[in-house]
Design a protein around this motif. Sequence first.
Motif, short mmCIF file in Angstrom:
data_model
loop_
_atom_site.label_atom_id
_atom_site.label_comp_id
_atom_site.label_asym_id
_atom_site.label_seq_id
_atom_site.Cartn_x
_atom_site.Cartn_y
_atom_site.Cartn_z
N VAL A 285 -8.15 -4.95 -10.97
CA VAL A 285 -7.68 -3.83 -10.16
C VAL A 285 -8.74 -3.41 -9.15
CG1 VAL A 285 -7.02 -1.39 -10.23
CG2 VAL A 285 -6.07 -2.99 -11.89
N ALA A 286 -10.00 -3.29 -9.59
CA ALA A 286 -11.06 -2.91 -8.67
C ALA A 286 -11.24 -3.96 -7.58
CB ALA A 286 -12.38 -2.73 -9.44
N GLY A 287 -11.10 -5.23 -7.96
CA GLY A 287 -11.21 -6.29 -6.96
C GLY A 287 -10.15 -6.18 -5.88
N VAL A 288 -8.92 -5.88 -6.28
CA VAL A 288 -7.83 -5.73 -5.31
C VAL A 288 -8.07 -4.53 -4.41
CG1 VAL A 288 -5.38 -5.17 -5.07
CG2 VAL A 288 -6.10 -6.89 -6.73
N VAL A 289 -8.46 -3.39 -4.98
CA VAL A 289 -8.68 -2.17 -4.20
C VAL A 289 -9.80 -2.38 -3.19
CG1 VAL A 289 -9.46 0.22 -4.30
CG2 VAL A 289 -7.80 -0.62 -5.97
N LEU A 290 -10.92 -2.93 -3.63
CA LEU A 290 -12.08 -3.09 -2.74
C LEU A 290 -11.84 -4.18 -1.70
CD1 LEU A 290 -15.01 -2.70 -5.31
CD2 LEU A 290 -14.03 -0.98 -3.76
N ALA A 291 -10.98 -5.16 -2.01
CA ALA A 291 -10.67 -6.19 -1.03
C ALA A 291 -9.73 -5.66 0.05
CB ALA A 291 -10.03 -7.40 -1.72
N GLN A 292 -8.89 -4.69 -0.32
CA GLN A 292 -7.94 -4.14 0.64
C GLN A 292 -8.53 -3.01 1.47
OE1 GLN A 292 -4.82 -5.39 1.23
NE2 GLN A 292 -5.40 -7.01 -0.21
N MET A 293 -9.41 -2.23 0.90
CA MET A 293 -9.99 -1.09 1.59
C MET A 293 -11.40 -1.45 2.06
SD MET A 293 -8.64 2.04 -0.87
CE MET A 293 -9.03 3.29 0.37
N THR A 294 -11.49 -1.99 3.26
CA THR A 294 -12.76 -2.48 3.78
C THR A 294 -13.10 -1.82 5.11
OG1 THR A 294 -11.67 -4.32 4.93
CG2 THR A 294 -12.45 -4.73 2.68
#
Length: 503
Positions: free
Chosen positions: A423-432
């Motif tokens: 989940v953290a990987g998805v969030v940080l990959a999308q919010m850049t």
Amino acid sequence: MSDALHRSAAAGGSAPPRPNAVVAVLAFAGIVVSLMQTLVIPIVPELPRLLDASASNTAWTITATLLAAAVATPVVGRLGDMYGKRRMLLISIASLIFGSVVAALSDSVVPMIAGRALQGLAAGVIPLGISIMRDVLPAERLAGSTALMSASLGVGGALGLPSAAFLADNFDWHVLFWTSAALGAVALALVLTLVPESKVRTGGRFDLIGALGMATGLVSLLLAVSKGGDWGWTSGSVLGLFAVAVLVLVAWGFYELRTRQPLVDLRTTARRQVLFTNLASIAFGFSMFAMSLVLPQLLQLPEQTGYGLGKSMMTVGLVLAPQGLVMMAMAPLSAAITKSRGPKITLMTGAVIVAAGYGLNIVLMSEVWHLVLVSCVIGGGVGFAYGAMPALIMGAVPASETAAANSLNTLMRSIGTSFASAVAGVVLAQMTTDFGTTALPSENGFKVVMAIGAGAALLALALAAFLPSRRPAAQAVATAGDTGGGDTGGGRSGPVEVSGAKS
């Protein structure tokens, strides 16, 4: 059978001569195993060069450990109940030593992955240690001892990062694994010398079909979760793995309910106290690991971002190390609350503290001391919760199923950490945010992950509220072996052997 007779039989007719030494050795073994999990973090960016392999292939040095641990933990717990918890503890530590030596001798990716998988097979050490404590320690010592043993998971992880960073910066990277092997050898010698074997056994036949089914389902699920970001969440491989996991685990559940001596007694697992403790464990595992993903990145991102602190991996380790010490310091306080108010209150207290820590992190993230404070607050909450979980599990299952039940609870925490990473990987990959030619996770992305971590802790609080209100854990644990747990429901079939007799 009375508690006194039960414990006398479990200890082979006499109390263990050095209970303090037993607790210290088992906690040390738990710390050694948890150290292994953070061992390669400082060298992950360098592994493609060190092993002459692609980054996608070297990533399996992390994934292999995760998958091996997920498979080994419930299997080793059941084998411990059947054939001896100390015996399986020794085998687990030996696997850690062997895997460390294999990795230390490797210069290519395949033996490194094999070594890391062997290390992962040692993940059952902590639940086995907790189960040994239940069998050989006096009832009044259980709450504090199991809280300390449970906290060793976080203690080793927190202390391992600065230690591994120091070794990686100053010595050849192989020294990391030689050190792991040496610590494992010390733990093995101490267990052989000071830890007695519990005589509480279930006997019976090992459920090989159940073990294979559970392994297939768990590997499919965790592989999809851990590799979804790399392979694509909508790719055929990931969706296929999720489908296999669902189908296999559903079929496995039907099989386990119908076999006489299952790997996991699902009827016991469905008892309210066990079920909601395991569900809360997933949420806590998620919440704890979210911090481990956010804080290192905030510390290491360049200062030019406006929110990164531009620190080294060594500094990251030193910032996170106090968290482990706080977790250890919380063990006796957690035990005191558990004895006086019951483990349900301890678990709920831990959830509130963790949620408050994440809330604090959202507004305090611009200085190194801010992150030290936040990690210590969250670590304190995790220490409370992890100390309460074994007491809740052991208060609801028969003594003959302790290792299997504790191992399943440990597995639930691991599943939570895996989902946190995804989940953290998805969030940080999308919010850049773009910095020149590089896209880096944005400040708001980190705050969203922190908010999700707080939400997971509050979910654990809500789940804990459904736990039955009980007498203090020391009494519940003391009588669980006599009553067959607290809630009504079928137990595992087959005789329970104690000191060679059947009861």
